[in-house]
Design a protein around this motif. Structure first.
Motif, mmCIF file in Angstrom:
data_model
loop_
_atom_site.group_PDB
_atom_site.id
_atom_site.type_symbol
_atom_site.label_atom_id
_atom_site.label_comp_id
_atom_site.label_asym_id
_atom_site.label_seq_id
_atom_site.Cartn_x
_atom_site.Cartn_y
_atom_site.Cartn_z
ATOM 1 N N ASN A 97 43.633 118.881 24.474
ATOM 2 C CA ASN A 97 44.362 119.604 24.642
ATOM 3 C C ASN A 97 44.953 118.914 25.651
ATOM 4 O OD1 ASN A 97 42.462 118.402 26.776
ATOM 5 N ND2 ASN A 97 42.180 121.302 27.364
ATOM 6 N N ASP A 98 45.077 117.436 25.436
ATOM 7 C CA ASP A 98 45.958 116.562 26.528
ATOM 8 C C ASP A 98 46.034 115.314 26.004
ATOM 9 O OD1 ASP A 98 43.642 115.216 26.849
ATOM 10 O OD2 ASP A 98 43.663 115.568 28.837
ATOM 11 N N MET A 99 45.346 115.099 24.514
ATOM 12 C CA MET A 99 45.402 114.207 24.517
ATOM 13 C C MET A 99 45.824 114.302 21.619
ATOM 14 S SD MET A 99 45.629 110.401 24.589
ATOM 15 C CE MET A 99 45.012 110.448 26.762
ATOM 16 N N VAL A 100 46.683 113.193 22.037
ATOM 17 C CA VAL A 100 46.893 113.067 20.526
ATOM 18 C C VAL A 100 46.472 111.609 20.085
ATOM 19 C CG1 VAL A 100 48.356 113.984 18.216
ATOM 20 C CG2 VAL A 100 48.458 114.716 20.446
ATOM 21 N N TYR A 101 45.468 111.803 19.405
ATOM 22 C CA TYR A 101 45.227 110.467 18.425
ATOM 23 C C TYR A 101 45.764 110.434 16.694
ATOM 24 C CZ TYR A 101 41.991 110.370 22.188
ATOM 25 O OH TYR A 101 41.103 110.530 23.243
ATOM 26 N N PHE A 102 46.385 109.519 16.807
ATOM 27 C CA PHE A 102 46.942 109.097 15.142
ATOM 28 C C PHE A 102 45.585 108.011 14.687
ATOM 29 C CE2 PHE A 102 50.448 110.403 17.807
ATOM 30 C CZ PHE A 102 50.624 111.444 17.358
ATOM 31 N N TYR A 103 45.373 108.135 13.703
ATOM 32 C CA TYR A 103 44.152 107.069 13.140
ATOM 33 C C TYR A 103 44.791 106.910 12.102
ATOM 34 C CZ TYR A 103 40.343 109.075 16.656
ATOM 35 O OH TYR A 103 39.831 109.410 17.588
ATOM 36 N N ASN A 104 44.442 105.436 11.244
ATOM 37 C CA ASN A 104 44.370 104.362 10.316
ATOM 38 C C ASN A 104 43.186 103.610 9.474
ATOM 39 O OD1 ASN A 104 44.856 104.587 7.970
ATOM 40 N ND2 ASN A 104 47.241 104.107 7.921
ATOM 41 N N GLY A 105 43.351 103.366 8.895
ATOM 42 C CA GLY A 105 41.996 102.004 8.276
ATOM 43 C C GLY A 105 41.935 101.748 7.470
ATOM 44 N N ASN A 106 41.541 100.184 7.581
ATOM 45 C CA ASN A 106 40.728 100.429 5.325
ATOM 46 C C ASN A 106 39.885 99.949 6.030
ATOM 47 O OD1 ASN A 106 41.521 97.801 6.074
ATOM 48 N ND2 ASN A 106 42.892 97.203 5.657
ATOM 49 N N PRO A 107 39.281 98.954 5.168
ATOM 50 C CA PRO A 107 37.854 98.159 4.864
ATOM 51 C C PRO A 107 37.606 97.266 6.594
ATOM 52 C CG PRO A 107 38.021 98.610 2.497
ATOM 53 C CD PRO A 107 39.584 99.109 3.320
ATOM 54 N N SER A 108 38.838 96.542 6.084
ATOM 55 C CA SER A 108 38.988 95.233 7.190
ATOM 56 C C SER A 108 39.187 95.928 8.918
ATOM 57 C CB SER A 108 39.580 94.246 6.698
ATOM 58 O OG SER A 108 40.683 95.003 6.377
ATOM 59 N N THR A 109 39.388 97.020 8.830
ATOM 60 C CA THR A 109 40.582 97.356 10.330
ATOM 61 C C THR A 109 40.587 98.409 10.524
ATOM 62 O OG1 THR A 109 42.600 95.660 9.154
ATOM 63 C CG2 THR A 109 43.478 97.642 11.122
ATOM 64 N N PHE A 110 41.364 99.455 11.384
ATOM 65 C CA PHE A 110 40.685 100.606 12.259
ATOM 66 C C PHE A 110 42.158 100.134 13.554
ATOM 67 C CE2 PHE A 110 40.321 102.801 15.753
ATOM 68 C CZ PHE A 110 39.578 103.910 15.519
ATOM 69 N N VAL A 111 42.779 101.163 13.584
ATOM 70 C CA VAL A 111 43.649 101.716 14.659
ATOM 71 C C VAL A 111 44.167 102.844 15.377
ATOM 72 C CG1 VAL A 111 46.085 101.418 12.581
ATOM 73 C CG2 VAL A 111 46.197 101.441 15.206
ATOM 74 N N VAL A 112 44.043 103.041 15.828
ATOM 75 C CA VAL A 112 44.494 104.167 17.278
ATOM 76 C C VAL A 112 45.595 104.164 17.964
ATOM 77 C CG1 VAL A 112 42.427 103.943 18.355
ATOM 78 C CG2 VAL A 112 43.265 106.118 18.534
ATOM 79 N N TYR A 113 46.542 105.184 17.972
ATOM 80 C CA TYR A 113 47.526 104.985 19.378
ATOM 81 C C TYR A 113 47.028 106.545 19.621
ATOM 82 C CZ TYR A 113 51.999 106.065 21.073
ATOM 83 O OH TYR A 113 52.745 105.344 22.288
ATOM 84 N N ARG A 114 47.128 106.124 20.543
ATOM 85 C CA ARG A 114 46.769 107.991 22.308
ATOM 86 C C ARG A 114 48.007 108.248 22.598
ATOM 87 N NH1 ARG A 114 42.865 103.870 22.060
ATOM 88 N NH2 ARG A 114 44.291 102.575 23.685
ATOM 89 N N HIS A 115 48.435 109.159 22.053
ATOM 90 C CA HIS A 115 49.847 110.111 23.132
ATOM 91 C C HIS A 115 49.165 110.894 23.696
ATOM 92 C CE1 HIS A 115 53.479 111.590 23.006
ATOM 93 N NE2 HIS A 115 53.507 113.199 22.735
#
Length: 263
Positions: A50-68
């Motif tokens: 209700n107050d945050m949107v998370y954008f995720y991606n990844g592969n076997p060696s990487t994880f990334v998240v952006y918080r909006h």
């Protein structure tokens, strides 16, 4: 894949374009003696509270998240092609919703619909790590004495750096040409370097370690390019010898496996 449950968010188109650049981590990566433009998978995973949107991606060696931060979002989650999403971004605000495996975008007076993606190819990595990394911000990292980044890994090598200095140092190191970067840190200083058989760049930057721990890591990741998209002034770097590197600002968190150096 988690269902959309009629998820809905409203976001500025320009900001969303930047977010898509961040979570695909497009840039130069090492390939042999040189480098190559690569990126994470095109499919990204979006989750709204209700107050945050998370954008995720990844592969076997990487994880990334952006918080909006987002007021009045309708909760839910879905996977979508970042290329398809970017294709219809223009200017001004856009409202995005998902229901019954269809994405609906409202942009000005236009209505755009297209299928969501059944699943991200590495969604299992995102699901496994998001409980530890989704809200691991610069502030939370620097408020603690260690950072638990997986169910089995806690990092105690934690260093605060100025984003502008780190970006400049990484961009200078990129000119060497092989996109392999070495970080050497202790409680009071950090050295960013890259080298080949006949070229070397070394830059000293300001650093403050949480503990008096000396650490080294070697990675191939377009750090300078990615951090250029965020406004955060400070970056927390968490790493120890032969352990993953975690990069955290108040907007993004990235975890990257260390590069194995030839013995």
């Amino acid at each position: 894949m988690p269902k959309g449950d009629n998820m809905k968010i409203t976001i500025d188109s320009k900001e969303l374009k930047n977010i898509l650049q961040i979570v695909t981590l497009r840039g130069k990566y090492n390939q042999g003696l040189g480098s190559k433009i690569e990126s994470l998978p095109d499919q990204i995973y979006i989750q709204a509270t209700n107050d945050m949107v998370y954008f995720y991606n990844g592969n076997p060696s990487t994880f990334v998240v952006y918080r909006h931060e987002c007021e009045n979002a309708e909760e839910g989650s879905f996977c979508v092609s970042s290329t398809m999403l970017a294709k219809y971004l223009d200017s001004g605000e856009v409202t995005i919703s998902e229901k019954n495996s269809r994405v609906r975008m409202l942009s000005g007076s236009s209505v755009i619909t297209f299928p969501s993606v059944f699943r991200s190819p590495h969604l299992n990595i995102v699901v496994r790590l998001k409980d530890y990394l989704s809200d691991l911000t610069y502030t939370t990292v620097m408020d603690g004495t260690s950072a638990k980044v997986t169910d089995r890994l806690t990092l105690e090598g934690i260093y605060s750096v100025r984003k502008s200095e780190l970006v400049d140092a990484m961009n200078m190191a990129e000119r060497v040409g092989n996109s392999v970067y070495r970080l050497d840190a202790d409680a009071e200083s950090m050295v960013v370097s890259s080298q080949t058989t006949n070229q070397e760049v070394t830059t000293n930057i300001w650093c403050k370690g949480v503990k008096d721990i000396a650490s080294t890591t070697v990675v191939s990741l377009p750090v300078g390019k990615v951090l250029d998209y965020v406004d955060d002034a400070r970056v927390a770097l968490c790493f120890e010898d032969d352990k993953p590197l975690v990069i955290a600002t108040d907007s993004i968190t990235i975890m990257r496996a260390p590069r194995e150096e030839p013995r």
